[in-house]
Design a protein around this motif. Structure first.
Motif, PDB file in Angstrom:
ATOM      1  N   ILE A 143     -32.833 -21.741  33.070  1.00 46.21           N
ATOM      2  CA  ILE A 143     -31.414 -21.378  33.081  1.00 46.21           C
ATOM      3  C   ILE A 143     -30.678 -22.158  34.173  1.00 46.21           C
ATOM      4  CG2 ILE A 143     -29.770 -19.482  33.341  1.00 46.21           C
ATOM      5  CD1 ILE A 143     -31.477 -19.360  30.776  1.00 46.21           C
ATOM      6  N   GLN A 144     -31.309 -22.309  35.319  1.00 52.31           N
ATOM      7  CA  GLN A 144     -30.710 -23.122  36.378  1.00 52.31           C
ATOM      8  C   GLN A 144     -30.531 -24.569  35.934  1.00 52.31           C
ATOM      9  OE1 GLN A 144     -33.709 -22.120  39.456  1.00 52.31           O
ATOM     10  NE2 GLN A 144     -31.975 -21.478  40.737  1.00 52.31           N
ATOM     11  N   ALA A 145     -31.529 -25.109  35.235  1.00 51.45           N
ATOM     12  CA  ALA A 145     -31.439 -26.489  34.764  1.00 51.45           C
ATOM     13  C   ALA A 145     -30.296 -26.659  33.769  1.00 51.45           C
ATOM     14  CB  ALA A 145     -32.762 -26.915  34.137  1.00 51.45           C
ATOM     15  N   PHE A 146     -30.149 -25.711  32.835  1.00 52.49           N
ATOM     16  CA  PHE A 146     -29.037 -25.777  31.894  1.00 52.49           C
ATOM     17  C   PHE A 146     -27.704 -25.787  32.641  1.00 52.49           C
ATOM     18  CE2 PHE A 146     -31.551 -23.444  28.315  1.00 52.49           C
ATOM     19  CZ  PHE A 146     -32.153 -24.639  27.960  1.00 52.49           C
ATOM     20  N   ALA A 147     -27.563 -24.875  33.588  1.00 57.66           N
ATOM     21  CA  ALA A 147     -26.297 -24.756  34.317  1.00 57.66           C
ATOM     22  C   ALA A 147     -25.985 -26.027  35.087  1.00 57.66           C
ATOM     23  CB  ALA A 147     -26.359 -23.557  35.266  1.00 57.66           C
ATOM     24  N   GLN A 148     -26.969 -26.543  35.810  1.00 59.94           N
ATOM     25  CA  GLN A 148     -26.726 -27.758  36.598  1.00 59.94           C
ATOM     26  C   GLN A 148     -26.537 -28.986  35.710  1.00 59.94           C
ATOM     27  OE1 GLN A 148     -29.356 -28.144  40.148  1.00 59.94           O
ATOM     28  NE2 GLN A 148     -29.894 -26.003  39.777  1.00 59.94           N
ATOM     29  N   GLU A 198     -22.957 -28.896  34.370  1.00 58.48           N
ATOM     30  CA  GLU A 198     -22.001 -29.276  35.424  1.00 58.48           C
ATOM     31  C   GLU A 198     -22.125 -30.757  35.764  1.00 58.48           C
ATOM     32  OE1 GLU A 198     -22.799 -26.422  38.510  1.00 58.48           O
ATOM     33  OE2 GLU A 198     -21.430 -24.953  37.625  1.00 58.48           O
ATOM     34  N   ARG A 199     -23.332 -31.276  35.778  1.00 59.17           N
ATOM     35  CA  ARG A 199     -23.540 -32.690  36.080  1.00 59.17           C
ATOM     36  C   ARG A 199     -22.956 -33.572  34.984  1.00 59.17           C
ATOM     37  NH1 ARG A 199     -29.625 -34.629  37.357  1.00 59.17           N
ATOM     38  NH2 ARG A 199     -29.238 -33.315  39.200  1.00 59.17           N
ATOM     39  N   ALA A 200     -23.100 -33.139  33.725  1.00 54.91           N
ATOM     40  CA  ALA A 200     -22.591 -33.926  32.597  1.00 54.91           C
ATOM     41  C   ALA A 200     -21.089 -33.757  32.412  1.00 54.91           C
ATOM     42  CB  ALA A 200     -23.317 -33.523  31.315  1.00 54.91           C
ATOM     43  N   GLY A 201     -20.527 -32.666  32.954  1.00 53.55           N
ATOM     44  CA  GLY A 201     -19.117 -32.365  32.700  1.00 53.55           C
ATOM     45  C   GLY A 201     -18.873 -32.002  31.248  1.00 53.55           C
ATOM     46  N   SER A 202     -19.921 -31.470  30.593  1.00 48.59           N
ATOM     47  CA  SER A 202     -19.858 -31.182  29.162  1.00 48.59           C
ATOM     48  C   SER A 202     -20.988 -30.236  28.793  1.00 48.59           C
ATOM     49  CB  SER A 202     -19.996 -32.477  28.360  1.00 48.59           C
ATOM     50  OG  SER A 202     -20.171 -32.231  26.979  1.00 48.59           O
ATOM     51  N   ASP A 203     -20.773 -29.476  27.707  1.00 46.61           N
ATOM     52  CA  ASP A 203     -21.883 -28.671  27.193  1.00 46.61           C
ATOM     53  C   ASP A 203     -22.471 -29.296  25.926  1.00 46.61           C
ATOM     54  OD1 ASP A 203     -20.012 -28.100  25.256  1.00 46.61           O
ATOM     55  OD2 ASP A 203     -19.943 -25.951  25.624  1.00 46.61           O
ATOM     56  N   ASP A 204     -22.248 -30.583  25.742  1.00 44.99           N
ATOM     57  CA  ASP A 204     -22.876 -31.329  24.655  1.00 44.99           C
ATOM     58  C   ASP A 204     -24.348 -31.520  25.027  1.00 44.99           C
ATOM     59  OD1 ASP A 204     -23.991 -33.319  23.038  1.00 44.99           O
ATOM     60  OD2 ASP A 204     -22.128 -34.442  22.902  1.00 44.99           O
ATOM     61  N   PRO A 205     -25.287 -30.948  24.250  1.00 46.78           N
ATOM     62  CA  PRO A 205     -26.701 -31.022  24.621  1.00 46.78           C
ATOM     63  C   PRO A 205     -27.218 -32.445  24.841  1.00 46.78           C
ATOM     64  CG  PRO A 205     -26.403 -29.346  22.948  1.00 46.78           C
ATOM     65  CD  PRO A 205     -25.084 -30.057  23.078  1.00 46.78           C
ATOM     66  N   VAL A 206     -26.733 -33.403  24.073  1.00 46.92           N
ATOM     67  CA  VAL A 206     -27.185 -34.790  24.252  1.00 46.92           C
ATOM     68  C   VAL A 206     -26.761 -35.310  25.621  1.00 46.92           C
ATOM     69  CG1 VAL A 206     -26.971 -37.160  23.422  1.00 46.92           C
ATOM     70  CG2 VAL A 206     -27.230 -35.287  21.780  1.00 46.92           C
ATOM     71  N   LYS A 207     -25.535 -35.025  26.006  1.00 49.34           N
ATOM     72  CA  LYS A 207     -25.044 -35.464  27.314  1.00 49.34           C
ATOM     73  C   LYS A 207     -25.754 -34.715  28.442  1.00 49.34           C
ATOM     74  CE  LYS A 207     -20.461 -36.837  25.646  1.00 49.34           C
ATOM     75  NZ  LYS A 207     -18.993 -36.584  25.730  1.00 49.34           N
ATOM     76  N   VAL A 208     -26.023 -33.448  28.219  1.00 48.80           N
ATOM     77  CA  VAL A 208     -26.723 -32.664  29.237  1.00 48.80           C
ATOM     78  C   VAL A 208     -28.141 -33.199  29.424  1.00 48.80           C
ATOM     79  CG1 VAL A 208     -27.626 -30.376  29.832  1.00 48.80           C
ATOM     80  CG2 VAL A 208     -25.334 -30.600  28.853  1.00 48.80           C
ATOM     81  N   ALA A 209     -28.823 -33.497  28.325  1.00 47.39           N
ATOM     82  CA  ALA A 209     -30.178 -34.051  28.417  1.00 47.39           C
ATOM     83  C   ALA A 209     -30.173 -35.369  29.180  1.00 47.39           C
ATOM     84  CB  ALA A 209     -30.756 -34.250  27.018  1.00 47.39           C
ATOM     85  N   PRO A 235     -32.847 -34.919  41.249  1.00 50.59           N
ATOM     86  CA  PRO A 235     -33.529 -33.627  41.128  1.00 50.59           C
ATOM     87  C   PRO A 235     -32.592 -32.484  40.768  1.00 50.59           C
ATOM     88  CG  PRO A 235     -33.274 -34.202  43.438  1.00 50.59           C
ATOM     89  CD  PRO A 235     -32.837 -35.408  42.643  1.00 50.59           C
ATOM     90  N   ILE A 236     -33.148 -31.532  40.031  1.00 51.79           N
ATOM     91  CA  ILE A 236     -32.479 -30.266  39.765  1.00 51.79           C
ATOM     92  C   ILE A 236     -33.051 -29.254  40.757  1.00 51.79           C
ATOM     93  CG2 ILE A 236     -32.235 -28.388  38.082  1.00 51.79           C
ATOM     94  CD1 ILE A 236     -30.622 -30.785  37.324  1.00 51.79           C
ATOM     95  N   HIS A 237     -32.187 -28.484  41.380  1.00 52.51           N
ATOM     96  CA  HIS A 237     -32.621 -27.534  42.397  1.00 52.51           C
ATOM     97  C   HIS A 237     -32.908 -26.184  41.738  1.00 52.51           C
ATOM     98  CE1 HIS A 237     -31.314 -30.653  45.096  1.00 52.51           C
ATOM     99  NE2 HIS A 237     -30.069 -30.545  44.663  1.00 52.51           N
ATOM    100  N   THR A 238     -34.159 -25.758  41.799  1.00 54.82           N
ATOM    101  CA  THR A 238     -34.560 -24.540  41.108  1.00 54.82           C
ATOM    102  C   THR A 238     -35.436 -23.669  42.002  1.00 54.82           C
ATOM    103  OG1 THR A 238     -36.715 -25.195  40.177  1.00 54.82           O
ATOM    104  CG2 THR A 238     -34.738 -25.999  39.038  1.00 54.82           C
ATOM    105  N   VAL A 239     -35.740 -22.474  41.498  1.00 55.90           N
ATOM    106  CA  VAL A 239     -36.607 -21.556  42.238  1.00 55.90           C
ATOM    107  C   VAL A 239     -38.055 -22.040  42.298  1.00 55.90           C
ATOM    108  CG1 VAL A 239     -35.226 -19.484  41.856  1.00 55.90           C
ATOM    109  CG2 VAL A 239     -36.950 -20.161  40.158  1.00 55.90           C
ATOM    110  N   VAL A 240     -38.435 -22.989  41.442  1.00 54.85           N
ATOM    111  CA  VAL A 240     -39.787 -23.542  41.506  1.00 54.85           C
ATOM    112  C   VAL A 240     -39.794 -24.874  42.242  1.00 54.85           C
ATOM    113  CG1 VAL A 240     -40.528 -22.345  39.421  1.00 54.85           C
ATOM    114  CG2 VAL A 240     -39.626 -24.662  39.228  1.00 54.85           C
ATOM    115  N   GLY A 241     -38.712 -25.132  42.961  1.00 56.70           N
ATOM    116  CA  GLY A 241     -38.590 -26.365  43.730  1.00 56.70           C
ATOM    117  C   GLY A 241     -37.668 -27.368  43.054  1.00 56.70           C
ATOM    118  N   ASP A 242     -37.491 -28.502  43.692  1.00 58.44           N
ATOM    119  CA  ASP A 242     -36.704 -29.577  43.101  1.00 58.44           C
ATOM    120  C   ASP A 242     -37.539 -30.252  42.021  1.00 58.44           C
ATOM    121  OD1 ASP A 242     -34.699 -28.996  44.830  1.00 58.44           O
ATOM    122  OD2 ASP A 242     -34.826 -30.835  46.006  1.00 58.44           O
ATOM    123  N   VAL A 243     -36.977 -30.358  40.831  1.00 59.19           N
ATOM    124  CA  VAL A 243     -37.715 -30.945  39.718  1.00 59.19           C
ATOM    125  C   VAL A 243     -36.941 -32.118  39.132  1.00 59.19           C
ATOM    126  CG1 VAL A 243     -38.847 -28.766  39.161  1.00 59.19           C
ATOM    127  CG2 VAL A 243     -36.726 -29.366  38.009  1.00 59.19           C
TER     128      VAL A 243
END
Length: 374
Positions: A310-315, A318-329, A337-345
């Motif tokens: 869920i953190q990765a989706f949110a970040q 925001e990083r893509a400036g869009s909720d287009d899944p292709v752009k988010v991917a 890195p994405i900052h998450t509860v399991v560390g930076d990934v």
């Protein structure tokens, strides 16, 4: 000040419109075994995802949008997984935290990819999920978890060294997950110089494995690696104990749950399993763990990985400036890195985690903890 606030609000609304945001909230589906024998994994998914959504919403949401979750039950059944995947696509949901079992994730991923949906699994480890997706150009199929081949490369050589000269048997439950990880361990163990004395698949869901236990006893198996889940593992251990037979059971990550001990009881003493380096020990997870525990749930197993999805989706949004899944991917795979509860990934071009690390855990008196590696 008021005119400035109105202008800022208008600009923010324009930004949301240009990014494809169409509502005040955004729905993420959470897909896994919410009922059935593996419902404990579904509970972990739900608890982790809900805790993450609550924390993100309390901090302002995703680009100002409130996260809402839709829970979907596939019972780790491939047909049900495809059915709910089609429903998720039809409902216009663009992001899926799931599935759990590789046998569900792999067929569901085709539906999501063709429907323009992002699926990120916090548990499925079969390499085929992302390998096949990459080969077909499906960029929105990802996992925030480790792969069977990486887990095999870790534990196979360790078994070969630790139990050199011992009789090692390898079993699996014939599932995409169980056989996949068992084959990975078998391959790396053999390459490290130890050949198994027995390799076979069992039928998951049976209640009597005494004939198998008798065979292992007659073969004098010292160690059994089993690619499967806790119901079958617990039964095999109990039925071995009834025959006065004790072997060292080693498993993959599926038994990181108190339900294993509920099935196995004292016969589970000493059982080992591989799991990604303890996410509960990370400082990034402290606040999340406290809140989840305050709700009466212990965030074991895949809980924090579901939270991290869920953190990765949110970040990513925001990083893509869009909720287009292709752009988010694309944004999630850009090397940052994405900052998450399991560390930076970070993710590779296939959508897999980079630089995964593992612990070997051991069950003792109803609880498990990492053991020193030698």
């Amino acid at each position: 000040m008021r005119k400035t606030g109105i202008l800022q609000a208008a600009m923010f609304g324009l930004l949301l419109s240009s990014s494809g945001a169409l509502a005040d909230d955004i729905t993420f589906a959470v897909a896994g075994p919410m009922t059935g024998q593996l419902a404990n994994i579904g509970d972990q998914f739900k608890q982790g995802a809900q805790a993450a959504a609550d924390a993100i919403n309390a901090s302002g949401g995703v680009a100002g949008r409130t996260i809402k979750l839709s829970m979907e039950d596939d019972q780790c059944d491939p047909k049900q997984a495809v059915s709910i995947a089609n429903r998720i696509v039809a409902n216009g949901v663009k992001f899926v935290d799931g599935h759990a079992c590789s046998g569900s994730s792999i067929p569901a991923s085709a539906v999501y990819a063709e429907g323009g949906v992002m699926m990120m699994s916090p548990a499925s480890s079969n390499p085929a999920m992302t390998d096949d997706a990459a080969a077909k150009g499906w960029s929105t199929i990802m996992r925030l978890y480790t792969r069977d081949d990486a887990q095999g490369a870790f534990i196979g050589p360790w078994i070969a060294k630790k139990y050199a000269g011992k009789n090692v048997a390898i079993l699996h439950d014939k599932s995409a997950y169980g056989q996949g990880v068992a084959d990975a361990v078998r391959d790396t163990m053999e390459k490290s110089g130890l050949k198994e004395i027995f390799y076979d698949g069992i039928n998951a869901g049976e209640k009597d494995y005494s004939a198998l236990v008798t065979k292992l006893k007659e073969m004098k198996a010292d160690v059994v690696y089993f690619g499967g889940y806790h119901p079958e593992a617990g039964l095999m251990l109990r039925q071995a104990a009834e025959q006065g037979y004790k072997f060292q059971l080693i498993m993959p990550d599926s038994i990181a749950s108190p339900e294993f001990w509920q099935v196995a009881g004292p016969a589970g003493e000493g059982t080992m399993f591989v799991f990604p380096s303890d996410p509960q020990a990370r400082p990034e997870a402290k606040e999340a763990i406290e809140k989840i525990k305050a709700g009466g749930f212990t965030p074991e197993g895949f809980t924090l990985f579901s939270y991290a999805v869920i953190q990765a989706f949110a970040q990513g949004i925001e990083r893509a400036g869009s909720d287009d899944p292709v752009k988010v991917a694309e944004a999630l795979k850009n090397g940052e890195p994405i900052h998450t509860v399991v560390g930076d990934v970070t993710f590779d071009e296939k959508g897999d985690l980079k630089n995964a690390s593992y612990d070997i855990n051991q069950w003792h008196d109803g609880k498990y903890a990492p053991i020193p590696l030698d």
